[in-house]
Design a protein around this motif. Structure first.
Motif, PDB file in Angstrom:
ATOM      1  N   LEU A   1      -3.143  13.794  -2.201  1.00 23.43           N
ATOM      2  CA  LEU A   1      -3.963  14.340  -3.281  1.00 23.43           C
ATOM      3  C   LEU A   1      -4.327  15.762  -2.901  1.00 23.43           C
ATOM      4  CD1 LEU A   1      -6.284  11.284  -3.851  1.00 23.43           C
ATOM      5  CD2 LEU A   1      -4.430  12.027  -5.323  1.00 23.43           C
ATOM      6  N   GLY A   2      -3.518  16.727  -3.344  1.00 29.72           N
ATOM      7  CA  GLY A   2      -3.765  18.107  -2.929  1.00 29.72           C
ATOM      8  C   GLY A   2      -3.556  18.247  -1.439  1.00 29.72           C
ATOM      9  N   ASP A   3      -4.641  18.598  -0.719  1.00 31.40           N
ATOM     10  CA  ASP A   3      -4.549  18.814   0.732  1.00 31.40           C
ATOM     11  C   ASP A   3      -5.015  17.593   1.516  1.00 31.40           C
ATOM     12  OD1 ASP A   3      -3.772  20.538   2.731  1.00 31.40           O
ATOM     13  OD2 ASP A   3      -5.829  21.188   3.138  1.00 31.40           O
ATOM     14  N   MET A   4      -5.281  16.450   0.799  1.00 24.94           N
ATOM     15  CA  MET A   4      -5.811  15.262   1.432  1.00 24.94           C
ATOM     16  C   MET A   4      -4.799  14.117   1.352  1.00 24.94           C
ATOM     17  SD  MET A   4      -8.826  16.291   2.293  1.00 24.94           S
ATOM     18  CE  MET A   4      -9.600  14.728   2.652  1.00 24.94           C
ATOM     19  N   LYS A   5      -4.830  13.212   2.359  1.00 20.95           N
ATOM     20  CA  LYS A   5      -4.027  11.990   2.374  1.00 20.95           C
ATOM     21  C   LYS A   5      -4.965  10.808   2.240  1.00 20.95           C
ATOM     22  CE  LYS A   5       0.187  12.947   5.033  1.00 20.95           C
ATOM     23  NZ  LYS A   5       0.944  12.614   6.263  1.00 20.95           N
ATOM     24  N   THR A   6      -4.553   9.783   1.451  1.00 19.85           N
ATOM     25  CA  THR A   6      -5.363   8.584   1.343  1.00 19.85           C
ATOM     26  C   THR A   6      -4.453   7.369   1.209  1.00 19.85           C
ATOM     27  OG1 THR A   6      -7.159   7.504   0.144  1.00 19.85           O
ATOM     28  CG2 THR A   6      -5.595   8.773  -1.178  1.00 19.85           C
ATOM     29  N   LYS A   7      -4.920   6.208   1.646  1.00 15.11           N
ATOM     30  CA  LYS A   7      -4.168   4.961   1.603  1.00 15.11           C
ATOM     31  C   LYS A   7      -4.727   4.106   0.471  1.00 15.11           C
ATOM     32  CE  LYS A   7      -2.682   1.149   4.597  1.00 15.11           C
ATOM     33  NZ  LYS A   7      -2.817   0.564   5.942  1.00 15.11           N
ATOM     34  N   MET A   8      -3.879   3.703  -0.484  1.00 15.08           N
ATOM     35  CA  MET A   8      -4.326   2.958  -1.654  1.00 15.08           C
ATOM     36  C   MET A   8      -3.383   1.788  -1.931  1.00 15.08           C
ATOM     37  SD  MET A   8      -5.621   5.757  -4.420  1.00 15.08           S
ATOM     38  CE  MET A   8      -7.063   6.765  -4.086  1.00 15.08           C
ATOM     39  N   SER A   9      -3.948   0.772  -2.593  1.00 14.02           N
ATOM     40  CA  SER A   9      -3.131  -0.367  -3.033  1.00 14.02           C
ATOM     41  C   SER A   9      -2.246   0.075  -4.198  1.00 14.02           C
ATOM     42  CB  SER A   9      -4.046  -1.510  -3.457  1.00 14.02           C
ATOM     43  OG  SER A   9      -3.274  -2.567  -3.960  1.00 14.02           O
ATOM     44  N   LEU A  10      -1.004  -0.452  -4.264  1.00 14.10           N
ATOM     45  CA  LEU A  10      -0.071  -0.056  -5.316  1.00 14.10           C
ATOM     46  C   LEU A  10      -0.580  -0.424  -6.702  1.00 14.10           C
ATOM     47  CD1 LEU A  10       3.326  -1.041  -3.647  1.00 14.10           C
ATOM     48  CD2 LEU A  10       2.500   1.266  -4.116  1.00 14.10           C
ATOM     49  N   ASP A  11      -1.380  -1.512  -6.791  1.00 13.76           N
ATOM     50  CA  ASP A  11      -1.850  -1.919  -8.108  1.00 13.76           C
ATOM     51  C   ASP A  11      -2.933  -0.989  -8.650  1.00 13.76           C
ATOM     52  OD1 ASP A  11      -3.874  -4.710  -6.862  1.00 13.76           O
ATOM     53  OD2 ASP A  11      -3.903  -2.546  -6.467  1.00 13.76           O
ATOM     54  N   ARG A  12      -3.425  -0.047  -7.814  1.00 19.58           N
ATOM     55  CA  ARG A  12      -4.397   0.937  -8.282  1.00 19.58           C
ATOM     56  C   ARG A  12      -3.716   2.195  -8.787  1.00 19.58           C
ATOM     57  NH1 ARG A  12      -9.020   2.717  -4.737  1.00 19.58           N
ATOM     58  NH2 ARG A  12      -9.573   3.607  -6.772  1.00 19.58           N
ATOM     59  N   LEU A  13      -2.351   2.258  -8.712  1.00 16.79           N
ATOM     60  CA  LEU A  13      -1.610   3.453  -9.098  1.00 16.79           C
ATOM     61  C   LEU A  13      -0.789   3.175 -10.351  1.00 16.79           C
ATOM     62  CD1 LEU A  13      -0.326   4.460  -5.551  1.00 16.79           C
ATOM     63  CD2 LEU A  13      -2.334   5.332  -6.736  1.00 16.79           C
TER      64      LEU A  13
ATOM     65  N   TYR B   1       0.839  -1.198   0.000  1.00 16.49           N
ATOM     66  CA  TYR B   1       0.000   0.000   0.000  1.00 16.49           C
ATOM     67  C   TYR B   1       0.874   1.248   0.000  1.00 16.49           C
ATOM     68  CZ  TYR B   1      -3.609  -3.311   1.300  1.00 16.49           C
ATOM     69  OH  TYR B   1      -4.460  -4.369   1.318  1.00 16.49           O
ATOM     70  N   ALA B   2       0.321   2.346  -0.455  1.00 23.04           N
ATOM     71  CA  ALA B   2       1.027   3.631  -0.484  1.00 23.04           C
ATOM     72  C   ALA B   2       0.125   4.710   0.102  1.00 23.04           C
ATOM     73  CB  ALA B   2       1.417   4.001  -1.913  1.00 23.04           C
ATOM     74  N   ILE B   3       0.742   5.616   0.867  1.00 21.56           N
ATOM     75  CA  ILE B   3       0.044   6.810   1.354  1.00 21.56           C
ATOM     76  C   ILE B   3       0.241   7.896   0.312  1.00 21.56           C
ATOM     77  CG2 ILE B   3      -0.184   8.495   3.188  1.00 21.56           C
ATOM     78  CD1 ILE B   3      -0.938   5.665   3.978  1.00 21.56           C
ATOM     79  N   VAL B   4      -0.841   8.354  -0.340  1.00 22.21           N
ATOM     80  CA  VAL B   4      -0.778   9.284  -1.463  1.00 22.21           C
ATOM     81  C   VAL B   4      -1.340  10.632  -1.035  1.00 22.21           C
ATOM     82  CG1 VAL B   4      -1.436   9.713  -3.859  1.00 22.21           C
ATOM     83  CG2 VAL B   4      -1.058   7.368  -3.069  1.00 22.21           C
TER      84      VAL B   4
END
Length: 849
Positions: free
Chosen positions: A726-738, A721-724
């Protein structure tokens, strides 16, 4: 002291009393109206007026103030004090309703504690009313006990006792049996033609009977209980139901005995509190009286004026309430009076039917209303005082029985006034000195007036005598007043003007009524030319004073208009100042957001430098840049205007763009002016690593969320997973979605030139449009998953904690697809079926971190 005894009748206060009684909700309030009396204590008067003032505020502030149930239960409660007595059902019901109303009133008036000072300190919104209510007991337990045995209609419940329940059950069963039997007998009789088809069983003396024609009475076996007034119908109780009807009578007697037993039992419970309940009902009567006065005040536009303890009379726009009602019925408006007496006696003169007596009665009625604690119809700027005595001489009081003529009755009143008048007495005398020969009548009136003047009494006196007008001019503490008259229109204006005597306009009125001119001429010669001229001069003086008074009122009105304009201007300036401060506050908030974002970017850069083993000088330089940025933001202070704020913000954004470019060059390995010697190798290594990041994801890379145009920066990587950012927001996503490629990097480099954060306003606008519920029923699987993907991404972006997905039940395929997708999203902490009452398995509730 009030003189004479029929004072209220003379001034019309008995009609005020009658209107107040009509405003009361029950006899409790009416009795308070009857007990209302003249008060000489300024404290008592102010208290009564304050109660009305507060109650008027209560009616404005409290929507559900209890005014529905006011019952006079004093007689039944007083009887309850005798042992062995009991209250009937209706009496108990009315007492319960009244006690509930008392409890509700006390709850609405109860003050709140002030926690900032102490728990023992109270702030009473209505202090005078609370003073009345605070010691009153509400008897909530008694209300509960009574409510336990009475239904909402005031009847004893079946559940009031076990015995009563069984009695009524049997009673209903027996009545149903009788009704069934009678219906069978009636149908058979109708089939045999013994009774009409539309005949139904009826009641006679508490027993069910059948109406039968006299000729058929022997065909139906039973007891004849009654016959109609015409004798054409007999009411027969069939033999088959006689025993059942007898049983009903027995059950009704048993029911009544059980009810009496229950009433005696509850009365024994209430008896110890009878005295307290009487006091509570007395409080209810006072509230009823106060609300009646408040209703009267609203109807007649009355106020509770400023009251002084000593005699004082400064009334503005005073209105006689009874005259106002009478004129309103005729479609006319009442003319308000301005009455001011600095100290002493006011001598009012003027034409007949000009309003002198109305003015005198207005003073007598309004002063009496005030000292009875009733609001008065005057302007808010009026000031009223308190008199110990009010004495009046008005009208014809001749009496054949007492051998008393009109003039004798006047002299008797004068005698009483001379005896009891003092500096706290208000005298009201109409047509002073009339009723006898004018010359001696005027002399006696002047002598009596001198006595009043010596005693420093206050008063309003109407007259036509010239010698009394001269007396007022020659004696301080006595002032003339005139009722104005339009000489050209030949009509009364009903306006009081204080300071000059008035003319009787006798010649003008005689000419208007059509009296022969030679008669008028003879009359003028009899009184002499000097009198005619002096009266003319007096009229001219009154006319001129009226003209200048109108001018003065015009100037006064314009002054008030100017004051209102100034007030509006000051309010506008204050509002503009508040808006300016709000703009500055928002600008500072935006600046603080810039600082927070810069802090995040700097810390990320520092972490990357440390991981790349860069020199400390680079970190130091970055922190210095941040300090410069803070100083730039701090230049926006409370004294800055909007243009300066805009200019400063543009400067800050430009400097920020330059810093971003320098950072980009450092990341690529481009030498930066001022870079310490030996640092180029590390920076070159960083640039190489950045180029490699186009092919491999790592912290600091620009990436795109697959299937969207959203571009962000990887803040950190945690396994798969990666902490991304997005502008002023943080979100946790799976690497395969990036995904990442050179195109993303170019786009990211272009974004560096513009602040890559969402402003608070944009986020708020997005939040306002976001609906936390999506309906995918009827969609194909791939369409539904794409819609859910965008929906969940938006929910994560706006920070929503919980959303609902409507997929329906069906075969459960769409529900399974949605849940398989949700299980792979790191930000989804939990998902479950909705509650069965709100959709159950057809809706999935998703919780997002």
């Amino acid at each position: 002291m009030i003189y004479p005894d029929n004072y209220e009748k003379k001034i019309g206060f008995e009609h005020i009393r009658s209107m107040l009684r009509g405003n009361c909700l029950c006899q409790l309030g009416c009795d308070e109206v009857d007990r209302m009396s003249f008060m000489v204590s300024a404290g008592d008067v102010c208290t009564r007026l304050a109660e009305v003032r507060e109650f008027r505020r209560v009616l404005e502030d409290v929507e559900d103030f209890p005014l529905q149930y006011f019952y006079d239960s004093r007689q039944s409660v007083s009887r309850l004090r005798l042992k062995g007595t009991y209250m009937e059902e209706q009496e108990l019901f009315e007492l319960m309703q009244s006690l509930r109303t008392i409890g509700g009133i006390k709850d609405r008036l109860r003050p709140e504690t002030t926690a900032e000072v102490s728990d023992d300190v109270y702030v009473a919104a209505y202090p005078m009313l609370w003073q009345l209510a605070k010691s009153v007991r509400t008897f909530r337990e008694a209300v509960r006990r009574i409510g336990g045995i009475l239904d909402k209609y005031g009847h004893i419940k079946d559940s009031a006792s076990s015995a009563l329940y069984h009695i009524r059950q049997e009673l209903r069963h027996t009545e149903g049996s009788i009704s069934h039997t009678l219906s069978s007998i009636l149908r058979q009789a109708q089939q045999e033609g013994l009774v009409e088809r539309d005949v139904k069983p009826t009641m006679r003396d508490g027993r069910l009977v059948i109406p039968v024609a006299p000729a058929m009475k022997r065909r139906i076996h039973g007891i004849v209980h009654d016959e109609s007034a015409t004798g054409k119908t007999l009411f027969i109780e069939p033999t088959a139901v006689v025993e059942a009807n007898n049983r009903i009578r027995e059950l009704e007697a048993e029911e009544r005995r059980e009810i009496i037993r229950i009433l005696i039992e509850i009365s024994d419970v209430l008896r110890p509190d009878a005295e307290g309940m009487l006091e509570a009902l007395e409080f209810l009567g006072k509230i009823d009286f106060i609300q009646a006065k408040a209703k009267f005040a609203e109807e007649f536009a009355c106020i509770e004026p400023e009251v002084k303890a000593e005699p004082h009379l400064d009334w503005i726009r005073a209105v006689h309430p009874l005259l106002r009602n009478s004129l309103l019925r005729q479609g006319k408006d009442v003319v308000p009076l301005d009455i001011t007496i600095d100290k002493g006696l006011l001598i009012i003169s003027g034409p007949n039917a000009g309003g002198k007596s109305v003015c005198l009665k207005t003073v007598g009625l309004l002063q009496y209303m005030l000292q009875c604690g009733v609001s008065v119809p005057v302007c808010e700027r009026s000031v009223m005082g308190i008199f110990s005595n009010i004495m009046i001489d008005i009208g014809d009081e001749q009496s054949i029985e007492d051998d008393l003529s009109t003039y004798s009755s006047h002299l008797r009143n004068m005698k009483m006034m001379i005896r009891y008048a003092d500096k706290r007495t208000l005298l009201l005398i109409d047509e002073f000195g009339t009723g006898t020969e004018p010359q001696i009548g005027g002399a006696i009136a002047e002598a009596v007036l001198r006595q009043f003047w010596k005693k420093k009494a206050w008063g309003v006196i109407t007259t036509h005598y010239q010698n009394l007008k001269h007396f007022a001019e020659d004696h301080p503490g006595v002032i003339n007043g005139a009722m104005l008259y339009d000489r050209h229109e030949m009509k009364a204006l009903f306006q009081l003007q204080i300071g000059r005597p008035g003319s009787s306009f006798a010649i003008e009125i005689a000419r208007k009524t059509g009296l022969p001119e030679d008669v008028i001429k003879d009359a003028s010669e009899i009184v002499g030319q000097d009198y005619i001229q002096s009266d003319k001069y007096l009229q001219d003086i009154v006319r001129d004073k009226r003209y200048w008074e109108q001018k003065r009122q015009t100037v006064h009105q314009r002054e008030k208009d100017v004051e209102r304009t100034i007030t509006r201007f000051e309010e506008s300036v204050e509002e503009i100042d508040k808006e300016r401060k709000a703009i500055l506050r928002r600008a500072k908030e935006q600046a603080e957001e810039l600082i927070k974002e810069a802090n995040r970017r700097i810390e990320n850069t520092i972490r990357e430098i440390r991981e790349a083993e860069a020199e400390r000088e680079t970190t130091k330089r970055l922190r210095e840049d941040m300090a410069v940025f803070r100083e730039e933001v701090s230049e926006i202070d409370a004294k800055a205007n909007d243009a300066l704020i805009e200019k400063k913000m543009k400067q800050i954004l430009a400097r920020r763009e330059r810093r971003e470019k320098r950072k980009e060059n450092r990341d690529k390995g481009t030498p930066v002016q001022g870079t310490p010697k030996g640092a180029s190798e590390n920076e070159t290594r960083l640039g190489e690593q950045q180029d490699v990041s186009d092919a491999f994801m790592r912290e600091g890379n620009y990436v795109r969320i697959k299937g969207t145009k959203s571009v962000g920066i990887i803040d950190s990587i945690q396994g798969k997973y990666a902490i991304v950012l997005l502008g002023d927001m943080k979100t946790k996503m799976s690497l395969d979605r990036l995904e990442t490629d050179k195109g993303i990097k170019k786009k990211a480099e272009a974004m560096v030139k513009v602040p890559a954060r969402m402003t608070r306003d944009v986020i708020d606008e997005h939040k306002s449009r976001f609906n936390p519920e999506i309906d995918v029923r009827g969609m194909r699987g791939d369409e539904a998953l794409l819609a859910v993907q965008h929906f969940v991404d938006d929910a994560i972006l706006v920070g929503t904690g919980s959303v609902r997905i409507l997929h329906g039940k069906g075969n459960g395929i769409l529900r399974q697809l949605v849940r398989e997708y949700l299980s792979g999203i790191p930000n989804v902490t939990n998902y479950r079926d909705e509650h069965v009452q709100f959709g159950g398995a057809g809706i999935t509730v998703v919780e997002i971190s």
